[in-house]
Write a protein that holds these residues in place. Structure first.
Motif, PDB file in Angstrom:
ATOM      1  N   LYS A  92       0.824  -1.193   0.000  1.00 44.34           N
ATOM      2  CA  LYS A  92       0.000   0.000   0.000  1.00 44.34           C
ATOM      3  C   LYS A  92       0.867   1.255   0.000  1.00 44.34           C
ATOM      4  O   LYS A  92       2.023   1.233   0.420  1.00 44.34           O
ATOM      5  N   ILE A  93       0.290   2.342  -0.467  1.00 52.54           N
ATOM      6  CA  ILE A  93       0.999   3.623  -0.456  1.00 52.54           C
ATOM      7  C   ILE A  93       1.241   4.044   0.987  1.00 52.54           C
ATOM      8  O   ILE A  93       0.422   3.769   1.879  1.00 52.54           O
ATOM      9  N   ILE A  94       2.373   4.671   1.243  1.00 51.22           N
ATOM     10  CA  ILE A  94       2.714   5.117   2.595  1.00 51.22           C
ATOM     11  C   ILE A  94       2.049   6.480   2.845  1.00 51.22           C
ATOM     12  O   ILE A  94       2.272   7.444   2.108  1.00 51.22           O
ATOM     13  N   GLU A  95       1.217   6.524   3.863  1.00 50.92           N
ATOM     14  CA  GLU A  95       0.514   7.761   4.198  1.00 50.92           C
ATOM     15  C   GLU A  95       1.419   8.684   5.020  1.00 50.92           C
ATOM     16  O   GLU A  95       2.426   8.260   5.585  1.00 50.92           O
ATOM     17  N   ALA A  96       1.036   9.943   5.076  1.00 50.13           N
ATOM     18  CA  ALA A  96       1.770  10.909   5.891  1.00 50.13           C
ATOM     19  C   ALA A  96       1.681  10.513   7.364  1.00 50.13           C
ATOM     20  O   ALA A  96       0.678   9.951   7.804  1.00 50.13           O
ATOM     21  N   THR A  97       2.735  10.787   8.108  1.00 52.19           N
ATOM     22  CA  THR A  97       2.740  10.502   9.539  1.00 52.19           C
ATOM     23  C   THR A  97       2.772  11.814  10.318  1.00 52.19           C
ATOM     24  O   THR A  97       3.031  12.890   9.762  1.00 52.19           O
ATOM     25  N   TYR A  98       2.516  11.700  11.602  1.00 49.86           N
ATOM     26  CA  TYR A  98       2.436  12.877  12.466  1.00 49.86           C
ATOM     27  C   TYR A  98       3.727  13.022  13.285  1.00 49.86           C
ATOM     28  O   TYR A  98       4.177  12.052  13.899  1.00 49.86           O
ATOM     29  N   ALA A  99       4.296  14.207  13.276  1.00 44.88           N
ATOM     30  CA  ALA A  99       5.498  14.459  14.075  1.00 44.88           C
ATOM     31  C   ALA A  99       5.174  14.309  15.555  1.00 44.88           C
ATOM     32  O   ALA A  99       4.102  14.729  16.019  1.00 44.88           O
ATOM     33  N   THR A 100       6.087  13.716  16.269  1.00 43.89           N
ATOM     34  CA  THR A 100       5.874  13.529  17.702  1.00 43.89           C
ATOM     35  C   THR A 100       7.210  13.564  18.425  1.00 43.89           C
ATOM     36  O   THR A 100       8.257  13.329  17.825  1.00 43.89           O
ATOM     37  N   GLY A 101       7.172  13.877  19.701  1.00 43.34           N
ATOM     38  CA  GLY A 101       8.392  13.945  20.483  1.00 43.34           C
ATOM     39  C   GLY A 101       8.110  14.516  21.866  1.00 43.34           C
ATOM     40  O   GLY A 101       6.959  14.808  22.213  1.00 43.34           O
ATOM     41  N   LEU A 102       9.174  14.676  22.631  1.00 43.08           N
ATOM     42  CA  LEU A 102       9.049  15.175  23.997  1.00 43.08           C
ATOM     43  C   LEU A 102       9.265  16.681  24.058  1.00 43.08           C
ATOM     44  O   LEU A 102      10.135  17.227  23.371  1.00 43.08           O
ATOM     45  N   VAL A 103       8.470  17.342  24.886  1.00 44.34           N
ATOM     46  CA  VAL A 103       8.690  18.755  25.190  1.00 44.34           C
ATOM     47  C   VAL A 103       8.844  18.895  26.699  1.00 44.34           C
ATOM     48  O   VAL A 103       8.309  18.097  27.470  1.00 44.34           O
TER      49      VAL A 103
END
Length: 316
Positions: A42-53
């Motif tokens: 399948k086509i790779i969908e956009a992902t959401y940036a994530t991380g610690l603040v």
């Protein structure tokens, strides 16, 4: 006869158009997705940036899941994904961008405000860059991946099978297999939400593959390590940008370039310079030093280059 010829020409054209929608080399859009789905890819969908603040505030204050923080450069919102109580003045919480794609990636310090006033909370900042989010695959990227899958058959636990099996673990993003010989295999991985793989994910990958493979192998699963770069350039900055804006754009574009080309062992000097030249903030580039050298960048497969510092001098 003329009408027959026209009908034949029309039928031929329709056949060619229909054929083009069924071939990976020529299909586009939804037709290409159908071709890929037929191959199980399948086509790779956009992902959401994530991380610690890091959030600073009054001891005992509850940071609630759902609170929003902002990127002052892009105005992208990030949502806090967990409840946490502040102890010792500050604490770290996980956030995720509300907008998918690379636009959610950011440099150190760009997430620095709350969307609204939250009692007991005084400041927020990201102490590490967010670089893991990706855009949805375009047709050419998807086509290239499909053709690579077809041209590199997954058979008899070759390196492509190891890489595919590593990505079965849902946290794994990128994987690179390096057969060493005599039953020894090295597998380098990254996580979807961060470039540095945790010990848990590395253990999960090793256990999964070791339990599935039939032959005896010595599998070593590694994560990437950061390789810091200090750049010194001489350039003319576009009049629509100031020094800080130019540095932010260059750092962001270079970090994305290195992440997209992870596992490469050589980065050509002129390719790195070209990334800088393609920045909207740079009108002209006359000199570039990478860690005080003017040469190609040669590293090991398990290194992820990241910009530590950049100095910009004007062109005389």
């Amino acid at each position: 006869m003329r009408s027959v010829a026209i009908e034949l020409a029309t039928e031929t054209m329709n056949y060619k158009n229909d054929l083009n929608t069924r071939l990976i080399d020529t299909a586009k859009g939804i037709d290409l997705e159908i071709c890929g789905n037929d191959k199980g890819k399948k086509i790779i969908e956009a992902t959401y940036a994530t991380g610690l603040v890091k959030i600073t505030g009054v001891n005992g204050t509850l940071i609630k899941k759902g609170y929003r923080v902002l990127n002052s450069t892009s105005n992208i919102e990030y949502e806090i994904t967990e409840d946490k109580i502040i102890e010792n003045i500050s604490t770290h919480v996980l956030v995720i961008a509300k907008t998918p794609g690379k636009i959610g990636n950011c440099e150190i310090g760009q997430i620095n405000s709350f969307k609204e006033i939250y009692p007991g909370l005084s400041s927020v900042i990201n102490e590490v860059p967010f670089i893991s989010a990706i855009d949805r695959e375009n047709d050419e990227e998807y086509r290239k991946r499909l053709l690579d899958y077809i041209r590199h058959p997954r058979i008899s636990w070759n390196k492509y099978v190891f890489e595919d099996e590593a990505r079965v673990i849902k946290e794994v993003d990128k994987a690179k297999c390096i057969p060493i010989g005599n039953g020894n295999v090295k597998l380098i991985i990254t996580e979807k939400n961060k470039p540095i793989a945790s010990e848990k994910v590395k253990t999960d990958v090793k256990n999964y593959i070791t339990n599935k493979i039939l032959s005896d192998i010595n599998l070593e699963v590694l994560g990437v390590t950061l390789y810091e770069l200090n750049l010194s350039i001489e350039a003319n900055i576009n009049q629509d940008f100031n020094m800080d804006n130019a540095k932010e754009e260059i750092i962001k574009n270079l970090n994305e370039y290195f992440f997209n080309n992870l596992f490469s062992t050589r980065f050509l000097y002129f390719d790195i310079a070209n990334v800088i030249l393609n920045c909207k903030s740079i009108d002209k580039l006359s000199d570039l030093k990478i860690n005080n050298t003017k040469d190609d960048l040669v590293i090991s497969e398990d290194k992820l280059c990241i910009i530590n510092q950049i100095k910009i001098g004007g062109i005389e």
